[in-house]
Each structure stands twice: as structure tokens, then as C-alpha cells.
Design an enzyme around this catalytic site. Structure first.
Site, PDB file in Angstrom:
ATOM      1  N   CYS A 170       2.126  68.508  55.584  1.00 37.13           N
ATOM      2  CA  CYS A 170       1.921  67.377  56.521  1.00 37.13           C
ATOM      3  C   CYS A 170       3.128  65.845  56.604  1.00 37.13           C
ATOM      4  O   CYS A 170       3.513  66.550  54.814  1.00 37.13           O
ATOM      5  CB  CYS A 170       0.950  66.842  55.109  1.00 37.13           C
ATOM      6  SG  CYS A 170       0.189  65.271  56.816  1.00 37.13           S
ATOM      7  N   HIS A 202      -0.465  56.544  44.404  1.00 37.64           N
ATOM      8  CA  HIS A 202       0.724  56.587  43.744  1.00 37.64           C
ATOM      9  C   HIS A 202       1.558  55.985  43.902  1.00 37.64           C
ATOM     10  O   HIS A 202       1.659  55.651  45.186  1.00 37.64           O
ATOM     11  CB  HIS A 202       0.894  58.346  43.653  1.00 37.64           C
ATOM     12  CG  HIS A 202       1.124  58.791  44.970  1.00 37.64           C
ATOM     13  ND1 HIS A 202      -0.056  59.221  45.732  1.00 37.64           N
ATOM     14  CD2 HIS A 202       1.893  59.042  46.067  1.00 37.64           C
ATOM     15  CE1 HIS A 202       0.283  59.322  47.616  1.00 37.64           C
ATOM     16  NE2 HIS A 202       1.574  59.375  46.888  1.00 37.64           N
TER      17      HIS A 202
END
Length: 659
Positions: free
Chosen positions: A183, A67
Site C-alpha cells: 500500500c 505517526h
């Protein structure tokens, strides 16, 4: 918004073949272009490659989600491929990827790509769904499978939300286990861990609610009532999570990968009463002590240090740039001792900038301590940083004469941060023996008083040592001849190109910004160091830009187009522009850039170039001492790096270079 609103038949390719990761990315970029999502194919590709250089977007089980959020994207969209033969994507499980989604998000879009990542990641955790996509024969089949899965998930989520909002009439209505997943880099892991924990809990016949703390913000937030009724909490995170709300509850902390790969084990730890009880609201405990499972001692230290540095840098950059503007506008003060504040406009920028910059050491120490001991560490950490900055010692208590104080500088602030954090942990451990009736006042009264007193006494005792070190270092630097200052410039300049924004780059940059601090006593020598650091960081993108411009046969057409952007990145002191090229060919790119940056840093120091600004690149040339030679140093280093790289790399075949 549905996933298929962003994914059309034109942007789906089933049964594709890819010779390499680069080949697969090229095909995904082409799909985006065909769907009208991307206006600049090379710009989008560069963004995808830059993201891959930070951390592989493969998430295991044959799935990858590359991405990018860049200006080259015209509208948010998805592209997808199935690759029956698989392609190596540096996956955590080393398995080839055969199901790949590429996300394109335009700059300024409000985290739409993060929302898509969350939804996709959750769906892809279901093996049946992923296999149905792999088995699709046409793009239409692929889209239909997504619609069906998404509709089913939306219905399930709505039912879950309705159940959560319904009045709780018995203990069995509450979730037995709660979880937080987080995360800092692999965004998808946050949602995958949450999905796997909830899915496994359902299989086990228990209720589990997972809060996700991703880059798009916290979602599905745990309520106070849910915390009160649960049996315990699982923290599956690779970043610090505030545990204040879990005081008195069993908490088991581990890494986010365990949430993805071992959900049943984590749930059973809570159900079997094996999770340690967390004490001290906002503080560390036995539970937080397990958070670093499988984490090395050095990584812990590095994580605490980077927490301090990341919070410090906005003060350094904001204060430094405002100070630089003060010198830019103070033309009447040129050549006078009041230069930088001789007129009201300059004094405004200088005052605000200096005050902001002066917070650097307390912020550094405070957030190092907070990373170690959570919120109870902040107060002693800040106080320790202030003592490090001021240089207070026991002799001062007898005279109250501040004129004789010598700052311990950056080294003292580093020590103060770590000392304050671990002192706070020690005090918390000692306080575990106090009566339970005092639990409520520990974090608000006992910890801050004792920890602040302790770090104050420690810094009063040790500041003379740090002052001696600082004095010796300053004396050494002040007494350096030109050749020695050149060596220093060579070293810090070269470090800026070792990892393009990684630990070596950050170490050199922090050293340069610390040298600018007035309390360091370095004066213009500190500004010379900063000029070498900044010019060293400008060189890597310029090396790439020059090579792709003047040695076209060493690069593909896409490389040459992407290389043009590096002129702007280099001039703006954004070393990260070289990352995609270094990732593709580290053996040639990194050494060439290191040599070029080292030469530029050494030449800058040799010419006596000095920068009062810690950032800005070529755009703050006007405030740099000897600006022409500083630009010359930048040009020479960039040209030398370009020549080394270009002659080292072999020319590409014509069909590959496109010439």
C-alpha cells in the site's frame, strides 16, 4: 528492539476520555513530552496533523496509529491510549477508535517508525490481543500485555523462519499459497493484510507465506523455489507490483483492503483454481487486469499519469535547479546572448542541467507506459516520448532535415505514453496464440521489437497533428496581450492552492515545468508561466504564517507556534505547510489561499517576472527576471489571503486562544 523499549508507563494512558480527534492528539503529544520523546510539542503535532490530512491513520476495528517523522522528535518513541468511549478518527469502517498508538520518529532515523508500524500492525490484527490492551487497568498491565504478545510473536516468527529454512523433503513442506501485500499510503495496511492472510491460512490448515512491500522495503521475500511449488499467488496491493517472477503461475490481484477484510475468499480463489494464469514475464495479463478491482476508469488513468509524473519530476527539479545555478554564477554573461554559459563554470551547470531537463518527456512517456504494461512498456514508451520531443514525421524520412521538425511537446508525450502502454498490451494479447515454445523470447525479443515499431509508426503519423496543436498554442500564447497572460497567471497561481500538493496543484506545476522545456517553443513566456506557478505555491504557507502572527486571537497557542514554521515553508515553495490548517478549517483556509495565490500569480505575470528555475522559491530570486516585483507579488498575494482569512474567521474565546 522491543516495542516496550519505546513505550514507557509515562507514555501510556488507560481509560482516557477524548472529546474529539484533536483532543486525543493533544493528549498523545503530552504523553510523548512526558516521556522525553519530543523536544517541540507543536512541531510534532503539526507533523501528525499533516499525516492525517494525507490519509486517516485509523485502520478499522477501533484502532488508530497516528505517526510523524519530524525534527521535533528527540528520540524514537511510542505513546498509547485506551479511550473506552471511543473517538471519531475517520476510520474506513466508520467505527470510533478506542485503542490509539502514536509513533514519534526523529528525522534521520532509519525508518524506525516503519518497523514499529509493521510490528504493531501485525500484533493488532489479533482481536484477543487488542481486547487485552483495552481491558488493561494500569499502564503496567498495558505494557505487560504487549511484552507477552510480542514474545509470543517473536517465538512464532523464529519457528516459522526455522521451518522455512529447513530442507524440503516433500511437496507438503512448501507453502501452498503465496501473497504480496503493498500500500503506497496507509503503511499499516501492508502488514495488516499480510498478517490476516497468514492467520486465516493457519486456521484453514494450509501454509501461506506473505511478502510485504512497505515503505521500509520488501520483507519476507518470496523465493524462486517457493514460487515454483505453490498453487498460486494473491496480490493484495494498491500500487503496481512487478509480476515478472510469476510467469505461468495462477495470480489473483485485488486491493489491499480485501487482504485485510476477505482473506479466506482470496485464499479459496487460488485453492479452487479460479485465479487466472499469468503470462509474459514482466508483462500484463488476465491476472493484472483484475488488479484494478473496484477501481474507476479515471482512477486508472490518473494512476498511470502520476507514475509518469513522479518519475519525471526528479529530472525536472534536478535539471532546473542546475540550470538556475548556471544563471546565478554567470554574472559576466548578463545581458549577452551567451548568458548562462559564457564561462566554464556556468557552462558546466547549464550542460548537465539541460541534458537532465531534456529527459523530461521521454521519462514521462516511458513510465506512463510502464505503469500500463509493466516492463515491456518501458522501451516503446521511451521511444514514443523521444519522438514526441523531436517531432519526427513521415516527411522527415524523405529529407532527413531536422531543422523543419516541430516538437509535439507535453501533449504528444502524454499521448505517446498511453499509446505505447496499450499497444504493448494489445501485442501481448495477440502473441498469446503463438506456440508455447516461444514463451521465453516474447518479453525479450517479440514485445520490444513490435511495440517499439508500432509506437514509432503511430508517432510519425500523428506528430504533425501534435505539432499543429503545439504551434497553435505557442502562437496563441505568443500573441497574448498583457491582460491575457495575467489571466493565465491568475489561473495557474490559484490552482496551486486548491489542494496543496494534490492533483490540481500537480497539474499546474507540471504545466509550468513543461512550459520551461526548450522544445515547447514558448521561450520566455514559459518562464513567465513558471514564475506565476511558483509564486502561487509559495503563498498558502505564508498566508497561514502571517495570519497566526498578526491575528493571534483567531488561533490557538499551538496554531500560532506551528504557524511560524510556515514562513520557511512558504519561502521554500513547500505548499504542504498549509495542510494541517486547511484540514482543520477547509472552508476558510482553502478559499482564502486560492484568492491570494491567484492574485500573486496574476501580478507576477503582469510584471513580466520570469523564472528559468522550476523550484527553489525565494532562494532562486536572483535568477528571476524583475525579482523585486516578483517578491512584491508574493507579498501582496500573501497579505490579501491573510486578511481574507483573518477577517473571515471569528476570534476565538480567550480561554481557547490563550491570550
Amino acid at each position: 528492539m522491543k516495542i516496550t523499549d519505546l513505550l514507557s508507563a509515562q507514555s501510556v494512558k488507560v481509560g482516557a476520555a477524548a472529546a474529539s480527534q484533536a483532543d486525543a492528539i493533544d493528549q498523545l503529544v503530552a504523553l510523548h513530552v512526558a516521556a522525553g520523546n519530543v523536544s517541540d510539542a507543536e512541531g510534532y503535532k503539526a507533523g501528525v496533523l499533516a499525516r492525517e490530512a494525507e490519509f486517516s491513520t485509523a485502520v478499522g476495528d477501533g484502532i488508530a496509529i497516528p505517526h510523524a517523522k519530524v525534527a521535533a522528535v528527540a528520540k524514537a518513541g511510542l505513546a498509547a491510549m485506551t479511550v473506552p468511549g471511543g473517538v471519531d478518527w475517520n476510520a474506513p469502517d466508520d467505527a470510533p477508535c478506542d485503542l490509539i498508538f502514536a509513533i514519534a520518529a526523529p528525522e534521520g532515523e532509519n525508518n524506525v517508525h516503519l518497523e514499529m508500524l509493521a510490528k504493531l500492525s501485525a500484533l493488532l490484527m489479533h482481536e484477543d490481543f487488542a481486547n487485552e490492551l483495552r481491558a488493561a487497568k494500569t499502564p503496567e498491565d498495558f505494557l505487560a500485555a504487549i511484552d507477552a504478545a510480542e514474545a509470543g510473536r517473536d517465538a512464532a516468527e523464529a519457528a516459522k523462519a526455522e521451518a522455512a529454512a529447513a530442507p524440503k523433503t516433500s511437496e507438503s513442506d512448501w507453502p501452498e499459497v503465496l501473497a504480496i501485500t503493498a500500500c503506497p499510503t496507509g503503511i499499516a495496511h501492508t502488514y495488516m493484510a499480510a498478517e490476516n492472510l497468514e492467520k486465516k491460512a493457519a486456521e484453514m490448515g494450509i501454509k501461506l507465506k506473505a511478502e510485504t512491500q512497505g515503505s521500509a522495503g520488501a520483507k519476507n521475500i518470496l523465493t524462486a523455489d517457493e514460487i515454483a511449488h505453490c498453487k498460486g499467488i494473491v496480490i493484495a496491493a494498491d500500487k503496481n507490483v512487478d509480476l515478472a517472477r510469476f510467469d505461468g503461475k495462477p495470480v489473483y490481484s485485488t486491493n489491499v483492503s480485501a487482504g485485510i477484510n476477505e482473506p479466506e475468499r482470496l485464499i479459496n480463489i487460488v485453492l479452487n483454481g479460479e485465479a487466472p494464469v499469468h503470462h509474459n514475464a514482466g508483462g500484463a495479463s488476465a491476472a493484472s487486469a483484475t488488479a484494478a478491482e473496484n477501481e474507476s476508469a479515471w482512477h486508472k488513468v490518473y494512476k498511470h499519469l502520476m507514475n509518469g509524473v513522479s518519475h519525471m519530476l526528479p529530472f525536472v527539479i534536478g535539471g532546473g535547479i542546475l540550470t538556475a545555478i548556471a544563471f546565478l554564477v554567470d554574472q559576466p554573461g548578463l545581458g549577452t546572448s551567451a548568458y548562462g554559459s559564457s564561462i566554464p563554470a556556468a557552462a558546466l551547470f547549464k550542460t548537465i542541467g539541460s541534458e537532465a531537463f531534456g529527459m523530461m518527456l521521454p521519462i514521462l512517456a516511458g513510465y506512463i507506459a510502464a505503469s500500463i504494461a509493466d516492463r515491456p512498456g518501458i522501451a516503446p514508451g521511451f521511444v514514443g516520448g523521444l519522438f514526441a520531443k523531436a517531432g519526427y514525421d513521415f516527411a522527415y524520412l524523405g529529407t532527413l532535415d531536422s531543422t523543419s521538425l516541430i516538437s509535439g511537446g507535453f501533449i504528444a508525450a502524454l499521448f505517446a505514453g498511453f499509446a505505447a502502454g496499450y499497444l504493448t498490451l494489445g501485442i501481448e494479447k495477440l502473441c498469446d496464440k503463438l506456440p508455447d515454445s516461444l514463451e521465453g523470447i516474447k518479453p525479450m525479443l517479440i514485445y520490444p521489437v513490435l511495440a517499439t515499431l508500432a509506437i514509432g509508426v503511430v508517432m510519425l503519423a500523428l506528430n504533425p497533428l501534435f505539432a499543429a496543436i503545439n504551434t497553435g498554442l505557442n502562437g496563441f500564447l505568443s500573441g497574448l496581450g498583457t491582460s491575457n497572460i495575467v489571466i493565465l497567471g491568475l489561473v495557474v497561481g490559484g490552482m496551486m492552492s486548491v489542494d496543496f500538493g494534490g492533483p490540481f496543484n500537480k497539474a499546474a506545476y507540471v504545466f509550468g515545468t513543461a512550459a520551461l522545456d526548450p522544445s515547447s517553443g514558448l521561450g520566455t513566456t514559459g518562464q513567465v508561466i513558471m514564475a506565476s506557478v511558483m509564486v502561487g505555491g509559495m503563498v498558502p504557507p505564508l498566508v497561514i504564517a502571517l495570519s497566526t502572527t498578526f491575528f493571534k486571537d483567531r488561533w490557538t497557542k499551538s496554531d500560532r507556534n506551528a504557524g511560524l514554521v510556515n514562513y520557511i515553508m512558504g519561502l521554500s515553495f513547500i505548499s504542504e505547510g498549509a495542510i494541517p490548517f486547511a484540514a482543520a478549517d477547509p472552508g476558510h483556509v482553502i478559499p482564502s489561499c486560492i484568492i491570494g495565490s491567484a492574485i500573486a500569480g496574476g501580478m507576477s505575470a503582469a510584471f513580466g517576472c520570469a523564472s528559468p528555475a522550476p523550484h527553489g522559491g525565494a532562494w532562486v530570486t536572483a535568477v528571476i527576471t524583475n525579482p523585486i516585483m516578483w517578491l512584491v507579488a508574493c507579498l501582496v498575494g500573501s497579505v490579501v489571503g491573510c486578511l481574507i482569512l483573518s477577517f473571515w474567521k471569528k476570534p476565538l474565546p480567550k480561554e481557547e486562544s490563550g491570550l
